[in-house]
Scaffold this motif. Structure first.
Motif, mmCIF file in Angstrom:
data_model
loop_
_atom_site.group_PDB
_atom_site.id
_atom_site.type_symbol
_atom_site.label_atom_id
_atom_site.label_comp_id
_atom_site.label_asym_id
_atom_site.label_seq_id
_atom_site.Cartn_x
_atom_site.Cartn_y
_atom_site.Cartn_z
ATOM 1 N N LEU A 121 -0.776 0.751 -10.313
ATOM 2 C CA LEU A 121 -1.513 -0.220 -9.510
ATOM 3 C C LEU A 121 -2.965 -0.301 -9.981
ATOM 4 N N PRO A 122 -3.632 -1.426 -9.748
ATOM 5 C CA PRO A 122 -5.037 -1.557 -10.177
ATOM 6 C C PRO A 122 -5.956 -0.656 -9.357
ATOM 7 N N ASP A 124 -9.073 -0.605 -9.014
ATOM 8 C CA ASP A 124 -10.176 -1.272 -8.315
ATOM 9 C C ASP A 124 -9.742 -2.009 -7.055
ATOM 10 N N ARG A 125 -8.424 -1.997 -6.755
ATOM 11 C CA ARG A 125 -7.931 -2.615 -5.529
ATOM 12 C C ARG A 125 -7.444 -1.576 -4.517
ATOM 13 N N GLU A 140 -8.836 -9.424 4.489
ATOM 14 C CA GLU A 140 -8.043 -8.467 3.714
ATOM 15 C C GLU A 140 -7.565 -7.317 4.586
ATOM 16 N N CYS A 232 -3.091 -0.216 -1.436
ATOM 17 C CA CYS A 232 -3.584 -1.097 -2.496
ATOM 18 C C CYS A 232 -3.645 -2.528 -1.965
ATOM 19 N N THR A 234 -3.665 -5.537 -3.099
ATOM 20 C CA THR A 234 -3.254 -6.641 -3.960
ATOM 21 C C THR A 234 -2.891 -7.826 -3.067
ATOM 22 N N GLU A 235 -2.493 -8.936 -3.684
ATOM 23 C CA GLU A 235 -2.181 -10.128 -2.883
ATOM 24 C C GLU A 235 -1.149 -9.807 -1.809
ATOM 25 N N GLU A 236 -0.128 -9.039 -2.181
ATOM 26 C CA GLU A 236 0.807 -8.483 -1.206
ATOM 27 C C GLU A 236 0.477 -7.000 -1.094
ATOM 28 N N PRO A 237 -0.161 -6.568 0.008
ATOM 29 C CA PRO A 237 -0.578 -5.166 0.103
ATOM 30 C C PRO A 237 0.611 -4.210 -0.025
#
Length: 342
Positions: A121-122, A124-125, A140, A232, A234-237
């Motif tokens: 996973l990224p 930074d997210r 968010e 994380c 992301t668009e879909e947590p």
């Protein structure tokens, strides 16, 4: 406390760690491999994937002693984490040994170990990273909170008696105090006594706070370790690293689990996150847990985290001890601040 693997296994573990630390061990041929050691695992991160190796250790609450034990736990980790991170946990993969005694990933030789393989996973997210920057947008926070609320709302209630639910807290509260009072840790006894006594007072003299949660069938099989570093955005947590090795430790009140998350966010400077999370949870589920209960859960979780922090002293060199003592003290002072609100 941990029981170390027998001496015959330690060189074998070292060989596996060395093997997985080399880029040429992987099919995808990464440029480099990052390694992280935890209490119970080694984690190896390439550019695209994460591989988790479980240590052959035994604790009072888990047993990874044998290869079969570790395989079983790897499978359980994948199964459980796919509830909240379905596209992250890719499966399990074997370390094998060929006829020339060389280790391979997913080869044809004898299986010597099992790993969990995940999509990376990224960084930074991740919520813990975002908490170190600017204030996280409320939208968010609401997005991941709603996903959690749906998870809890759809989870079947777990049968447990009110007495057993309270007894778990009594046992853990006494255990936390006993561990933290160890003279080697040099933690303030008066602070520990205040925190412990306030939690015992809730369980023993205000049992209806906990009993009502059982009566309302709020107890479910939850995530078990809902910290910022496991979320994380992301668009879909997604929510990773659930507590897979002991089901009993996952049987929780969602209000307890979310109070734990709110406490960790507060310690990291994100006190504003907890109220948003609970507002979303209450709106989605119709459950509005009383504030004294939430402060109890937060105090209890902060004390437990103090104990887990101080355990790091036994795994790290002396130059790291003060770091973990300071971390434990920070949790205890936070627990004390909740105590004053009970």
């Amino acid at each position: 406390m941990p029981v170390k693997p027998d001496s015959g296994r330690e060189p074998e573990l070292e060989a596996k760690v060395a093997f997985l630390s080399r880029p040429d061990s992987y099919i995808e041929h990464p440029a480099h491999v990052e390694t992280v050691e935890t209490h119970m695992s080694w984690v190896f991160m390439t550019e695209r994937f994460v591989y988790k190796l479980k240590k052959p250790v035994k604790h009072s609450f888990l047993d990874f002693s044998t290869l079969d034990d570790r395989r079983r736990d790897c499978l359980e980790e994948v199964r459980l984490n796919r509830r909240l991170a379905p596209d992250v946990y890719l499966g399990i993969i074997a370390i094998t040994r060929d006829t020339e005694n060389k280790l391979e990933l997913d080869g044809d030789g004898e299986i010597t170990e099992w790993l969990v393989k995940m999509r990376r996973l990224p960084a930074d997210r991740m919520l813990d990273h975002l908490l170190r920057g600017q204030r996280i947008p409320e939208q968010e926070i609401r997005r991941f909170s709603c996903k959690l609320a749906d998870f809890y709302r759809n989870a079947p209630p777990v049968h447990i008696s009110a007495y057993d639910y309270r007894q778990q807290f009594l046992t853990d509260i006494h255990s936390n105090r006993e561990e933290l009072l160890d003279h080697d840790y040099r933690l303030p006894a008066n602070l520990l006594d205040r925190i412990t006594n306030s939690q015992l007072d809730v369980v023993c003299n205000q049992p209806e706070l906990l009993d009502q949660r059982v009566k309302e069938r709020r107890i479910v099989e939850a995530h078990g370790d809902l910290r910022p570093e496991h979320i994380c955005l992301t668009e879909e947590p997604v929510f990773i690293d659930c507590l897979e090795f002991n089901r009993k430790l996952r049987i929780l009140d969602p209000a307890d689990e979310l109070a734990y998350l709110a406490m960790e966010c507060q310690l990291a400077g994100g006190e504003y996150i907890g109220p948003i999370v609970f507002a979303c949870y209450s709106r989605k589920t119709g459950d509005d847990p009383p504030q004294p209960l939430l402060y109890f859960y937060k105090a209890y979780r902060a004390t437990l985290r103090a104990k887990l922090s101080i355990w790091h002293i036994k795994d790290h060199s002396a130059d790291q001890h003060q770091k973990w003592i300071s971390r434990a003290k920070a949790y205890l002072h936070l627990a004390d601040s909740y105590r004053s609100m009970l």
